[in-house]
Motif scaffolding. Structure first.
Motif, PDB file in Angstrom:
ATOM      1  N   PRO A 189     -23.214  24.955  20.552  1.00 42.50           N
ATOM      2  CA  PRO A 189     -21.885  24.984  20.083  1.00 42.50           C
ATOM      3  C   PRO A 189     -21.709  25.638  18.884  1.00 42.50           C
ATOM      4  O   PRO A 189     -22.533  25.376  17.952  1.00 42.50           O
ATOM      5  N   TRP A 244     -12.674  21.318  12.788  1.00 41.94           N
ATOM      6  CA  TRP A 244     -13.259  21.588  14.023  1.00 41.94           C
ATOM      7  C   TRP A 244     -14.382  21.008  14.476  1.00 41.94           C
ATOM      8  O   TRP A 244     -14.404  20.485  15.503  1.00 41.94           O
ATOM      9  N   HIS A 283     -14.864  18.151  17.514  1.00 40.16           N
ATOM     10  CA  HIS A 283     -15.801  18.347  18.539  1.00 40.16           C
ATOM     11  C   HIS A 283     -17.022  17.135  18.674  1.00 40.16           C
ATOM     12  O   HIS A 283     -17.986  17.646  19.273  1.00 40.16           O
TER      13      HIS A 283
END
Length: 146
Positions: free
Chosen positions: A42, A95, A99
């Motif tokens: 990621p 972000w 996540h």
């Protein structure tokens, strides 16, 4: 200069191009290094735009399931102290939290005092030091709980 910046996802090519304009980067990473580090994990590439010009960036990736590593970032000299780095950092942290990351880490060199002050002023703690032959090149590892 107005503090109105568009923060958006960017590309490796945009980041590499902007890196060439950053005076502190004596040998900026090329596209292959970004591809290698971001491949299969990621990751997030953010850029800041002002008046249709990319003026800053922040790149990070998952180091472990709970740690997001803020690897590279910079702002053009003429846009520093104008909120660009803060806006990029906030977007990256949002972000990472969204996540599922619990911590964000970054590393800087001892000689890059502005970056060190920025990180400390934004809630990071020093968690380690990697010594080098020259004190200014010591790597300072910082971490922030999200």
């Amino acid at each position: 200069m107005q503090n109105i910046y568009l923060i958006r996802e960017g590309t490796i090519a945009e980041v590499v191009g902007l890196s060439l304009l950053i005076p502190e980067f004596s040998a900026p990473y090329q596209e292959d290094e970004y591809t290698l580090r971001l491949q299969g994990v990621p990751s997030l590439i953010l850029v800041a735009e002002h008046a249709d010009r990319v003026v800053g960036f922040k790149v990070g990736y998952a180091k472990r399931a709970e740690i997001f590593y803020s690897w590279m970032g910079a702002v053009l000299p003429e846009y520093r102290q104008a909120g660009v780095a803060k806006a990029l950092a906030q977007a990256q942290e949002n972000w990472a939290k969204l996540h599922g990351f619990q911590f964000i880490q970054c590393k800087t060199r001892n000689r890059l005092k502005a970056m060190l002050h920025f990180a400390l002023g934004n809630g990071f703690d020093i968690i380690g030091v990697e010594k080098r032959e020259v004190v200014g090149e010591y790597r300072i590892l910082l971490q922030k709980f999200l």
